[in-house]
Design a protein around this motif. Structure first.
Motif, PDB file in Angstrom:
ATOM      1  N   CYS A   1      -5.984   8.609  -6.778  1.00 58.49           N
ATOM      2  CA  CYS A   1      -6.833   8.991  -5.653  1.00 58.49           C
ATOM      3  C   CYS A   1      -8.184   8.315  -5.832  1.00 58.49           C
ATOM      4  CB  CYS A   1      -7.023  10.503  -5.588  1.00 58.49           C
ATOM      5  SG  CYS A   1      -5.476  11.439  -5.457  1.00 58.49           S
TER       6      CYS A   1
ATOM      7  N   VAL B   1     -11.144   5.112  -3.914  1.00 59.46           N
ATOM      8  CA  VAL B   1     -11.466   4.065  -2.951  1.00 59.46           C
ATOM      9  C   VAL B   1     -11.458   2.709  -3.650  1.00 59.46           C
ATOM     10  CG1 VAL B   1     -13.180   3.282  -1.258  1.00 59.46           C
ATOM     11  CG2 VAL B   1     -12.872   5.731  -1.682  1.00 59.46           C
TER      12      VAL B   1
ATOM     13  N   TYR C   1      -3.866   7.438  -2.708  1.00 60.35           N
ATOM     14  CA  TYR C   1      -4.587   8.134  -1.646  1.00 60.35           C
ATOM     15  C   TYR C   1      -5.983   7.541  -1.522  1.00 60.35           C
ATOM     16  CZ  TYR C   1      -0.845  11.563  -2.008  1.00 60.35           C
ATOM     17  OH  TYR C   1       0.388  12.165  -2.030  1.00 60.35           O
ATOM     18  N   SER C   2      -6.480   7.477  -0.301  1.00 60.92           N
ATOM     19  CA  SER C   2      -7.850   7.022   0.017  1.00 60.92           C
ATOM     20  C   SER C   2      -8.036   5.517  -0.144  1.00 60.92           C
ATOM     21  CB  SER C   2      -8.896   7.769  -0.824  1.00 60.92           C
ATOM     22  OG  SER C   2      -8.768   9.163  -0.645  1.00 60.92           O
TER      23      SER C   2
ATOM     24  N   CYS D   1      -6.690   9.975   3.105  1.00 60.05           N
ATOM     25  CA  CYS D   1      -7.615  10.579   2.150  1.00 60.05           C
ATOM     26  C   CYS D   1      -7.181  12.025   1.887  1.00 60.05           C
ATOM     27  CB  CYS D   1      -9.036  10.546   2.694  1.00 60.05           C
ATOM     28  SG  CYS D   1      -9.665   8.872   2.986  1.00 60.05           S
TER      29      CYS D   1
END
Length: 341
Positions: free
Chosen positions: A177, A179, A207-208, A214
């Protein structure tokens, strides 16, 4: 003590970031027997103008702080980030209440020096600074009148509630998870890892990033509750003792946690508590190994869970912070106490 805690509690997020550091620290301070008055600076700044913008309302929020200090007269003003605060507010507090201590905590990496201007502006009025970065970057903040110290990322048993090492089945073996930040090296690392895991036929999910959804709030905990293993991987992983708070979110919920070899990090987590890796190839091989050896994975994940619960809980970390702020002898040999300047 009476403590005024000025941070960014995110009231406008409607609880989506309930696991962030500010609320955990307030909880730890209360568990240590203190009264804590929370002031969410950015939210109050938005309330200070009809336009609901924090920059336009910052002056109003700064004035509100002085009113609160007059009403409470706290023994400690603790500040987390809050870059829109005016340092003159701290100056006035020191002038009017010279016995009041003022301290600051910061969980972004110190290598982002362009973001540190407000810290230097605050420093003449601070008694202590705490950062989740150690080493030379931390030591540079030291001044004759104030102490600087490392602080680990903060966990809390009422926030990180899962015990994923006890799960008999999971939907995903491995998750990440975070960015990508449009950083080519980071993007390639994660992309190559996904390709390798797909080749190994290991169930995984990001994720994200890479156009994947997100996950925040309850949704984030649901993601963790469906996984056995997770990756702790920050934007830079060669900064002394620095990690994002993902480390306590993963270990504290009982996932087997993989981490690059962050300088000094073995003082916090041993190789029996998290799995360290050298590069993407090494990581992929270790994920495959622990997928095929669930008993070994469970043993390390449970040890990491116990370490986060026992060593990096909010009560213990906030007690350390208070001992530094009040210039008291340390009550125990904290794993990170060598990073006090």
């Amino acid at each position: 003590m009476k403590i005024l805690h000025i941070a960014n509690f995110g009231f406008n997020k409607q609880g989506a970031h309930f696991y962030c550091t500010d609320r955990k620290l307030s909880a730890g301070l209360i568990e240590n027997g203190h009264f804590v008055y929370d002031f969410s600076f950015r939210d109050m700044a938005r309330m200070g103008t009809v336009f609901k913008t924090k920059k336009l309302g910052a002056s109003w929020a700064n004035r509100e702080i002085l009113k609160i200090v007059d009403n409470i007269e706290p023994e400690l003003v603790l500040i987390g980030h809050s870059d829109l605060m005016n340092p003159n507010v701290l100056k006035q507090i020191k002038q009017q209440y010279p016995q009041t201590k003022i301290a600051f905590w910061y969980v972004d990496p110190l290598y982002l020096e362009h973001k540190l201007g407000f810290v230097h502006d605050f420093s003449p009025y601070l008694d202590a600074i705490f950062c989740t970065t150690g080493g030379a970057s931390l030591a540079k903040l030291k001044q004759p009148h104030l102490r600087v110290a490392y602080m680990p990322n903060v966990g809390h048993a009422n926030v990180e509630q899962l015990k994923q090492f006890e799960a008999s089945t999971t939907e995903q073996e491995f998750i990440f998870c975070g960015v990508v930040y449009k950083e080519p090296e980071r993007e390639k690392f994660l992309s190559d890892l996904a390709d390798t895991l797909k080749k190994y036929q290991i169930q995984h999910q990001y994720y994200s990033c890479f156009n994947q959804p997100c996950a925040y709030g309850k949704g984030y905990l649901n993601v963790l509750s469906r996984a056995r293993m997770g990756l702790n991987y920050s934007r830079k992983n060669d900064i002394t003792l620095y990690s994002s708070d993902r480390i306590v979110q993963l270990t504290g919920n009982g996932l087997l946690t993989f981490s690059p070899k962050i300088p000094g990090f073995e003082k916090l987590y041993s190789a029996q508590e998290i799995v360290y890796f050298d590069d993407q190839v090494d990581l992929a091989e270790k994920i495959r190994f622990y997928t095929e050896h669930p008993a070994e994975a469970k043993r390390i994940a449970e040890a990491g869970w116990h370490k986060t619960r026992s060593a990096f809980n909010a009560k213990r970390i906030s007690r350390f912070m208070l001992e530094i702020i009040m210039n008291q002898p340390l009550s125990e040999d904290y794993e990170w106490s060598h990073e006090v300047y």
